[in-house]
Design a protein around this motif. Sequence first.
Motif, mmCIF file in Angstrom:
data_model
loop_
_atom_site.group_PDB
_atom_site.id
_atom_site.type_symbol
_atom_site.label_atom_id
_atom_site.label_comp_id
_atom_site.label_asym_id
_atom_site.label_seq_id
_atom_site.Cartn_x
_atom_site.Cartn_y
_atom_site.Cartn_z
ATOM 1 N N PHE A 86 39.020 104.909 5.341
ATOM 2 C CA PHE A 86 39.209 105.007 6.886
ATOM 3 C C PHE A 86 39.270 103.634 7.311
ATOM 4 O O PHE A 86 38.786 102.825 6.847
ATOM 5 N N CYS A 87 40.188 103.754 8.351
ATOM 6 C CA CYS A 87 40.370 102.198 9.072
ATOM 7 C C CYS A 87 39.431 101.953 10.077
ATOM 8 O O CYS A 87 39.630 102.407 11.399
ATOM 9 N N LEU A 88 38.214 101.659 9.836
ATOM 10 C CA LEU A 88 37.018 101.580 10.550
ATOM 11 C C LEU A 88 37.167 100.186 10.471
ATOM 12 O O LEU A 88 36.760 99.237 9.852
ATOM 13 N N ASN A 89 37.155 99.411 11.672
ATOM 14 C CA ASN A 89 37.139 98.096 12.148
ATOM 15 C C ASN A 89 35.964 97.882 13.317
ATOM 16 O O ASN A 89 36.222 98.079 14.429
ATOM 17 N N THR A 90 34.871 97.199 12.805
ATOM 18 C CA THR A 90 33.784 97.056 13.537
ATOM 19 C C THR A 90 33.935 95.805 14.514
ATOM 20 O O THR A 90 33.271 95.663 15.441
ATOM 21 N N ARG A 91 34.695 94.792 13.880
ATOM 22 C CA ARG A 91 35.065 93.785 14.684
ATOM 23 C C ARG A 91 35.686 93.717 16.053
ATOM 24 O O ARG A 91 35.385 93.469 16.848
ATOM 25 N N HIS A 92 36.876 94.468 15.909
ATOM 26 C CA HIS A 92 37.750 94.835 17.255
ATOM 27 C C HIS A 92 37.408 96.083 17.996
ATOM 28 O O HIS A 92 37.823 96.193 18.978
ATOM 29 N N ASN A 93 36.726 96.995 17.306
ATOM 30 C CA ASN A 93 36.652 98.170 17.779
ATOM 31 C C ASN A 93 35.254 98.574 18.021
ATOM 32 O O ASN A 93 34.281 98.685 17.045
ATOM 33 N N HIS A 94 34.639 98.905 19.309
ATOM 34 C CA HIS A 94 33.105 98.728 19.426
ATOM 35 C C HIS A 94 32.993 100.345 19.954
ATOM 36 O O HIS A 94 31.805 100.396 20.622
ATOM 37 N N THR A 95 33.696 101.115 19.398
ATOM 38 C CA THR A 95 33.263 102.725 19.584
ATOM 39 C C THR A 95 31.824 102.910 18.890
ATOM 40 O O THR A 95 32.004 102.519 17.896
#
Length: 434
Positions: A86-95
Amino acid sequence: MASPSPLKRERDESTNGAALSSDDDFTTASSSPTSKKAKSPSADPSSAPLTSAAGQTEQLEAIFRNLRLRRIVKENHTSEINQLAFCLNTRHNHTPFGLDQVKTFEKRGAVKRDPEDNSNILGTTGGPQANIYDNEHCGDHLDIMSHFLLDPVVEDGAEEVPEMLTCCWIHQPQDAILATAGTDKLIHILSLARSKELVRLGGHTHTITDIQAHPTRDECLLSASKDGTVRMWNILTGKCLMIFEIKASVTCFNPNSDGQTFLTGGYNGEIREWTMPTLESDPEEPIVVLANDSRVLQSGLHTARIDCIRFAKGKVLSKSVNGKVEYWDPSTLEKIRTFSIKNTASNQCRFDVSMDELFFCVGTSNGSVYVYNIDSGKTVTELKYRRSTKAIRTCIFSRDSRTIVCAGEDSFIWRYDYVTDETLNEWANWKAEP
């Protein structure tokens, strides 16, 4: 008869996707006669108020026990699916993630999301293909978004179809980049927004077995190869920045070091820690780091090839192909717990850790997936369907922990979703109407 794939030969020596509905429209994970039927909560546990960490863990366990098989996808390459991501980006996406993620919908039914949130995008790699799906906006479907068919490899006048063994997502502005690699010795950088291959990174002289995106440098990734090197790349310039002289099967960045250190897992069960050389700018020639400059963290913990390493709450989960997952402290090197995967022979499988780092899921050689509580060491549930009988090579959690997707030997993708008892009763009543 076709010869087995290079990856399958190694396993034997060492010990555009089309959607299909399941025979039963909605199948309980516990429908297998070998698994115990979990008692479902009378109300939706994900909607209950979060009172404590223990309460959150209990609610998540109830969700995992209430996962049902909702979708089966058959990819057309007829080879193993070696990795899902999955495209899970914790650095740029703070959802928010886990139980904290509450989805809201627009009038047309689409999920409202942060512009940087691409967590609905699922990438798969297997055979000569990389496929990208939308896992959220198409009802119960996994809708194909992009399909990449990689060119055959030509060596000594013979043409060989490559097998992609590994993939990872890399963030770029206004795009989602999927990197994939395998037996053709190249790293393919694929753009979802442009629907094309941007660049090929060449330098490895043997099969690439693992690639990992750098946690803080969006333009960098790490690759492990059977040629006896691990390499750091800049995907924007196409240059190799560093060469670490080690024959590693897998790698894993330490998230607590901002990418300054990483671990490698070896074919003999050894795990090493490496420190990145400090760079003010990209070097003209790759910096070579010798094995003596690394630190051996574990040499006797595993007795077989390491096939996956992940961090959870500052500790390490490492798995070997003989079905052992070890949980240990990288600071003290103390072993905390051993997980012995049930009902499985020797099996390569990339496991996954939930985003809250409370659970991990791992596949078996007989087609099932187990979910474990990392802190307690207990088995939470077994996901099993009668048609899933081949080895699971990869499994992943969704961002909200309400979905687990797995795939493996038979080129099928299996998606288990959380479904409430109330919804199941509604479906049953709807089907019963004349």
